[in-house]
Scaffold this active site. Structure first.
Site, mmCIF file in Angstrom:
data_model
loop_
_atom_site.group_PDB
_atom_site.id
_atom_site.type_symbol
_atom_site.label_atom_id
_atom_site.label_comp_id
_atom_site.label_asym_id
_atom_site.label_seq_id
_atom_site.Cartn_x
_atom_site.Cartn_y
_atom_site.Cartn_z
ATOM 1 N N HIS A 86 55.833 -1.159 53.114
ATOM 2 C CA HIS A 86 55.974 -1.656 51.742
ATOM 3 C C HIS A 86 56.908 -2.857 51.750
ATOM 4 O O HIS A 86 57.708 -3.036 52.676
ATOM 5 C CB HIS A 86 56.528 -0.551 50.835
ATOM 6 N N GLU A 125 59.621 -3.568 50.132
ATOM 7 C CA GLU A 125 61.048 -3.248 50.188
ATOM 8 C C GLU A 125 61.460 -2.793 51.587
ATOM 9 O O GLU A 125 62.491 -3.215 52.110
ATOM 10 C CB GLU A 125 61.404 -2.146 49.180
#
Length: 103
Positions: free
Chosen positions: A76, A78
């Protein structure tokens, strides 16, 4: 409570803050996260997610979702940004950093 606004490429205004107004610096980094999200969609690396890691008002890492590119369900935006910031700063502790993320 005041709304925080970020203008997207298509001219739409988005992003409302549940925590109050977003200052100019925050808006700058949120806008960069939006650009990362667009980049990820344009190159088909993953979904429309972007993240920017900042230390002392300087960007350390800026990434979009890489799940499809790496065929890694943990890639992802992040997580990828955190991994890269850790490498660039050569440290595990990132408590002096801020993360700006958008989806």
């Amino acid at each position: 409570m005041e709304e925080a606004k970020v203008e997207a490429r298509d001219g739409t205004i988005s992003v409302a803050s549940a925590f109050g107004a977003v200052n100019y610096i925050d808006q700058k980094f949120l806008s960069q996260a939006v650009e990362e999200a667009y980049k990820g969609v344009e190159c088909a690396d993953g979904g429309p997610f972007g993240a920017v890691i900042v230390q002392k008002n300087k960007v350390v890492a800026s990434y979009h979702n890489m799940v499809l590119k790496y065929t890694d369900p943990t890639a992802h935006a992040e997580v990828t940004a955190i991994r890269e910031a850790r490498k660039k700063l050569n440290q595990i502790e990132l408590s002096d950093c801020e993360i700006y993320s958008i989806m």
